[in-house]
Design a protein around this motif. Structure first.
Motif, mmCIF file in Angstrom:
data_model
loop_
_atom_site.group_PDB
_atom_site.id
_atom_site.type_symbol
_atom_site.label_atom_id
_atom_site.label_comp_id
_atom_site.label_asym_id
_atom_site.label_seq_id
_atom_site.Cartn_x
_atom_site.Cartn_y
_atom_site.Cartn_z
ATOM 1 N N GLY A 116 -6.979 28.573 -41.011
ATOM 2 C CA GLY A 116 -7.271 28.125 -39.643
ATOM 3 C C GLY A 116 -6.100 28.387 -38.709
ATOM 4 N N ALA A 117 -4.888 28.102 -39.189
ATOM 5 C CA ALA A 117 -3.695 28.313 -38.361
ATOM 6 C C ALA A 117 -3.549 29.783 -38.002
ATOM 7 C CB ALA A 117 -2.450 27.818 -39.087
ATOM 8 N N GLY A 118 -3.849 30.657 -38.965
ATOM 9 C CA GLY A 118 -3.778 32.095 -38.692
ATOM 10 C C GLY A 118 -4.746 32.489 -37.592
ATOM 11 N N VAL A 119 -5.986 32.020 -37.720
ATOM 12 C CA VAL A 119 -7.013 32.345 -36.719
ATOM 13 C C VAL A 119 -6.630 31.747 -35.360
ATOM 14 C CG1 VAL A 119 -9.429 32.056 -36.082
ATOM 15 C CG2 VAL A 119 -8.822 32.462 -38.475
ATOM 16 N N GLY A 120 -6.225 30.472 -35.385
ATOM 17 C CA GLY A 120 -5.849 29.803 -34.136
ATOM 18 C C GLY A 120 -4.661 30.478 -33.476
ATOM 19 N N GLY A 121 -3.693 30.881 -34.287
ATOM 20 C CA GLY A 121 -2.500 31.547 -33.753
ATOM 21 C C GLY A 121 -2.858 32.858 -33.077
ATOM 22 N N LEU A 122 -3.691 33.649 -33.753
ATOM 23 C CA LEU A 122 -4.102 34.942 -33.170
ATOM 24 C C LEU A 122 -4.881 34.735 -31.877
ATOM 25 C CD1 LEU A 122 -5.146 36.894 -36.406
ATOM 26 C CD2 LEU A 122 -3.239 37.444 -34.852
ATOM 27 N N LEU A 123 -5.740 33.705 -31.896
ATOM 28 C CA LEU A 123 -6.530 33.410 -30.705
ATOM 29 C C LEU A 123 -5.607 33.003 -29.553
ATOM 30 C CD1 LEU A 123 -9.495 33.232 -29.785
ATOM 31 C CD2 LEU A 123 -9.447 30.812 -30.365
ATOM 32 N N GLY A 124 -4.610 32.190 -29.862
ATOM 33 C CA GLY A 124 -3.643 31.768 -28.853
ATOM 34 C C GLY A 124 -2.940 32.961 -28.223
ATOM 35 N N LEU A 125 -2.572 33.895 -29.103
ATOM 36 C CA LEU A 125 -1.903 35.104 -28.625
ATOM 37 C C LEU A 125 -2.834 35.896 -27.713
ATOM 38 C CD1 LEU A 125 0.847 36.481 -29.214
ATOM 39 C CD2 LEU A 125 -0.355 37.912 -30.878
ATOM 40 N N LEU A 173 -11.332 26.441 -12.963
ATOM 41 C CA LEU A 173 -12.070 27.632 -13.407
ATOM 42 C C LEU A 173 -11.217 28.575 -14.241
ATOM 43 C CD1 LEU A 173 -14.455 28.666 -10.501
ATOM 44 C CD2 LEU A 173 -15.031 27.842 -12.790
ATOM 45 N N ALA A 174 -9.900 28.567 -13.972
ATOM 46 C CA ALA A 174 -9.007 29.445 -14.722
ATOM 47 C C ALA A 174 -9.004 29.076 -16.207
ATOM 48 C CB ALA A 174 -7.596 29.344 -14.154
ATOM 49 N N LEU A 175 -9.461 27.863 -16.524
ATOM 50 C CA LEU A 175 -9.426 27.390 -17.913
ATOM 51 C C LEU A 175 -10.663 27.793 -18.700
ATOM 52 C CD1 LEU A 175 -8.147 23.781 -17.276
ATOM 53 C CD2 LEU A 175 -6.836 25.784 -17.973
ATOM 54 N N LEU A 176 -11.658 28.342 -18.001
ATOM 55 C CA LEU A 176 -12.933 28.625 -18.645
ATOM 56 C C LEU A 176 -12.809 29.505 -19.894
ATOM 57 C CD1 LEU A 176 -15.489 27.305 -17.857
ATOM 58 C CD2 LEU A 176 -16.199 29.390 -16.675
ATOM 59 N N PRO A 177 -12.016 30.612 -19.836
ATOM 60 C CA PRO A 177 -11.896 31.439 -21.053
ATOM 61 C C PRO A 177 -11.342 30.639 -22.235
ATOM 62 C CG PRO A 177 -10.914 32.548 -19.157
ATOM 63 C CD PRO A 177 -11.286 31.173 -18.706
ATOM 64 N N ASP A 178 -10.361 29.773 -21.984
ATOM 65 C CA ASP A 178 -9.775 28.973 -23.065
ATOM 66 C C ASP A 178 -10.811 28.040 -23.668
ATOM 67 O OD1 ASP A 178 -7.605 30.229 -22.115
ATOM 68 O OD2 ASP A 178 -6.379 28.450 -21.770
ATOM 69 N N ILE A 179 -11.623 27.438 -22.784
ATOM 70 C CA ILE A 179 -12.632 26.490 -23.260
ATOM 71 C C ILE A 179 -13.664 27.197 -24.119
ATOM 72 C CG2 ILE A 179 -14.506 24.962 -22.514
ATOM 73 C CD1 ILE A 179 -12.731 24.243 -20.108
ATOM 74 N N LEU A 180 -14.117 28.366 -23.646
ATOM 75 C CA LEU A 180 -15.108 29.133 -24.414
ATOM 76 C C LEU A 180 -14.520 29.587 -25.747
ATOM 77 C CD1 LEU A 180 -16.745 31.242 -21.563
ATOM 78 C CD2 LEU A 180 -17.699 29.248 -22.765
ATOM 79 N N ALA A 181 -13.254 30.005 -25.731
ATOM 80 C CA ALA A 181 -12.608 30.436 -26.973
ATOM 81 C C ALA A 181 -12.530 29.273 -27.961
ATOM 82 C CB ALA A 181 -11.212 30.976 -26.672
ATOM 83 N N GLY A 224 -14.438 26.533 -32.898
ATOM 84 C CA GLY A 224 -15.052 25.376 -33.544
ATOM 85 C C GLY A 224 -16.334 25.720 -34.287
ATOM 86 N N VAL A 225 -17.000 26.793 -33.890
ATOM 87 C CA VAL A 225 -18.201 27.243 -34.601
ATOM 88 C C VAL A 225 -17.809 28.144 -35.780
ATOM 89 C CG1 VAL A 225 -20.293 28.656 -34.404
ATOM 90 C CG2 VAL A 225 -19.672 27.082 -32.559
ATOM 91 N N PHE A 226 -16.786 28.971 -35.553
ATOM 92 C CA PHE A 226 -16.386 29.969 -36.554
ATOM 93 C C PHE A 226 -15.803 29.306 -37.813
ATOM 94 C CE2 PHE A 226 -12.886 32.707 -38.181
ATOM 95 C CZ PHE A 226 -13.660 33.752 -38.668
ATOM 96 N N PRO A 273 -18.133 21.155 -31.620
ATOM 97 C CA PRO A 273 -19.094 22.133 -32.170
ATOM 98 C C PRO A 273 -19.253 22.070 -33.686
ATOM 99 C CG PRO A 273 -17.191 23.238 -31.167
ATOM 100 C CD PRO A 273 -17.088 21.812 -30.819
ATOM 101 N N ALA A 274 -18.166 21.801 -34.407
ATOM 102 C CA ALA A 274 -18.249 21.817 -35.871
ATOM 103 C C ALA A 274 -19.223 20.763 -36.393
ATOM 104 C CB ALA A 274 -16.861 21.591 -36.473
ATOM 105 N N ILE A 275 -19.325 19.640 -35.687
ATOM 106 C CA ILE A 275 -20.253 18.588 -36.119
ATOM 107 C C ILE A 275 -21.675 19.122 -36.066
ATOM 108 C CG2 ILE A 275 -21.172 16.300 -35.563
ATOM 109 C CD1 ILE A 275 -18.437 15.621 -34.375
ATOM 110 N N LEU A 276 -21.989 19.801 -34.970
ATOM 111 C CA LEU A 276 -23.345 20.337 -34.815
ATOM 112 C C LEU A 276 -23.606 21.436 -35.833
ATOM 113 C CD1 LEU A 276 -23.318 20.474 -30.910
ATOM 114 C CD2 LEU A 276 -24.026 18.606 -32.398
ATOM 115 N N VAL A 277 -22.607 22.305 -36.067
ATOM 116 C CA VAL A 277 -22.762 23.367 -37.069
ATOM 117 C C VAL A 277 -23.024 22.739 -38.441
ATOM 118 C CG1 VAL A 277 -21.573 25.239 -38.285
ATOM 119 C CG2 VAL A 277 -21.357 25.031 -35.808
#
Lengths: 314, 105
Positions: free
Chosen positions: A231-240, A53-61, A66-68, A131-135
């Motif tokens: 993408g790396a910029g967005v992913g990096g910020l999200l990771g932070l 359950l602790a992983l849920l925020p990471d999964i949702l992010a 993947g949609v963004f 998600p990107a496939i569906l988008v």
């Protein structure tokens, strides 16, 4: 220099020189199956040690990421690149999804520098594929009845990559850690050797795109480099924001930067057949994959270090 | 040996993208093919060289032996559904069949 990168360059050079070298396709399939299973197993072993359950925020992010990403790429391709709607959506889907090959190179890069990263990364790799496939499909078709969603779901969830990654995760999760020792030599100890052979083939495949690269020109090359950087910029910020370690931040940046060349092309061919597959494969295999492997990965590590050095960067 | 007319059937050969394999198999069964043979193929056509190097760029060759009506029905279906967006060619030829009982749907 890292030997696995040199294997990639060998394949690239041999391909560009029109060498006779050609790996049997069964062998390429074998090494890619081993890579997928190794990544899954490794993640499963680590995940068994922490509450799910602790992983849920990471999964949702990861789902949101993947949609963004395709939603950003699509208008750029449509308006600046002047691609047809179907082509723009298909390329956008490739860039919203991920490349397991790039992920594996990043894992090896961090391992050779003894940098740790979070255990849930293989799980996020799986989550980001989808998600990107569906988008992409919705961008072309809308939510209407024209799409055979059953067939799409089959292609997406039962494709080779997802089955092996999730299968590996589950096996790693459920296995008795001591008993796993017996299969470690193949899946963990040989990882870099297998990756080297895989990259040799990837070099050959990248070289085979050179012709279509000349044909489709400058915009696709520019996009194939700019999009992973964004993408790396967005992913990096999200990771932070998710509180990942520098290694984890770098892995998430790499995932966001990478573009699919297996799951998405297969799904798009079936669901958006009017999109030209050569365009998206030329960008993702011919430009973005080599860019990430040769330049991107070290750069994304610098990015992760930079972000974590910021005040309040953790 | 006495050549019975019923021993001459049609051989429908389809060369197309391997991405279509699952869909093609479903179509063939639905349209009344009693059987089929699928092999991997590579070659060159107006969509360029299909080298089978990359897994999404592989071709397959499907061979179906059936009566003429079935062959025409399958060909018409493939033509309307796949010609526009997929690499595909269809060939139709007469074949003499030595075990005709194998080809009855």
């Amino acid at each position: 220099m890292d030997p696995i990168i040199l294997f990639f360059l060998l394949g690239l050079a041999a391909g560009l020189a029109k060498s006779e070298l050609k790996l049997p396709s069964a062998m390429y399939e074998f090494v890619s199956i081993l890579l997928l299973l190794s990544i899954g197993l490794k993640g499963g072993v680590e995940l068994a040690r922490q509450p799910f359950l602790a992983l849920l925020p990471d999964i949702l992010a990861a789902l949101a990421l993947g949609v963004f990403l395709p939603l950003v790429a699509f208008p750029v391709l449509l308006l600046l690149g002047r691609f047809k709607r179907a082509d723009a959506a298909s390329i956008a889907a490739h860039y919203g999804s991920v490349s397991v090959g790039t992920y594996a190179v990043a894992v090896a890069w961090l391992a050779s520098r003894n940098i740790e990263f979070e255990a849930q990364m293989p799980l996020l790799l799986v989550v980001l594929e989808i998600p990107a496939i569906l988008v992409g499909i919705v961008l072309v078709r809308g939510m209407g009845q024209q799409t055979r969603w059953g067939e799409v779901a089959h292609e997406v969830f039962l494709g080779k990559g997802i089955v092996l990654l999730i299968g590996g995760l589950l096996i790693g999760w459920l296995s008795d850690p001591d008993a796993l020792a017996s299969i470690e030599p193949l899946f963990f100890d040989l990882f870099k050797g297998i990756l080297a052979v895989f990259l040799l083939e990837m070099g050959l495949i990248t070289a085979s795109r050179a012709g279509s690269l000349r044909h489709y020109g400058v915009f696709l090359i520019g996009f194939g480099i700019a999009m992973p950087l964004f993408g790396a910029g967005v992913g990096g910020l999200l990771g932070l924001a998710l509180g990942l370690s520098p290694g984890g931040t770098m892995m998430l940046a790499t995932l966001a930067a990478s573009a699919s060349y297996i799951a998405v092309p297969a799904a798009m061919r079936i669901s958006v057949p009017e999109a030209n597959p050569t365009l998206s494969l030329t960008a993702s295999l011919g430009v973005t994959f080599p860019f990430n492997v040769l330049v991107g990965i070290p750069l994304y590590w610098r990015l992760a270090e930079f972000l974590h050095a910021l005040p309040g960067g953790g | 040996m006495n050549q019975d007319r019923s021993h001459v059937l049609k051989l429908l050969t389809v060369v197309t993208e391997s991405a279509l394999e699952a869909r093609m198999v479903r179509d063939l069964e639905r349209l009344g093919a009693a059987g089929y043979t699928i092999t991997n193929a590579r070659g060159r056509g107006h969509r360029g060289v299909r080298e089978a190097g990359w897994e999404v760029e592989r071709n397959i060759r499907i061979e179906v032996v059936c009566d003429e009506a079935t062959a025409r029905r399958i060909a018409a279906h493939l033509q309307t559904h796949y010609y526009d967006n997929y690499a595909m060619i269809l060939l139709l030829s007469d074949v003499e069949v030595l075990r005709p009982e194998k080809f009855q749907a």
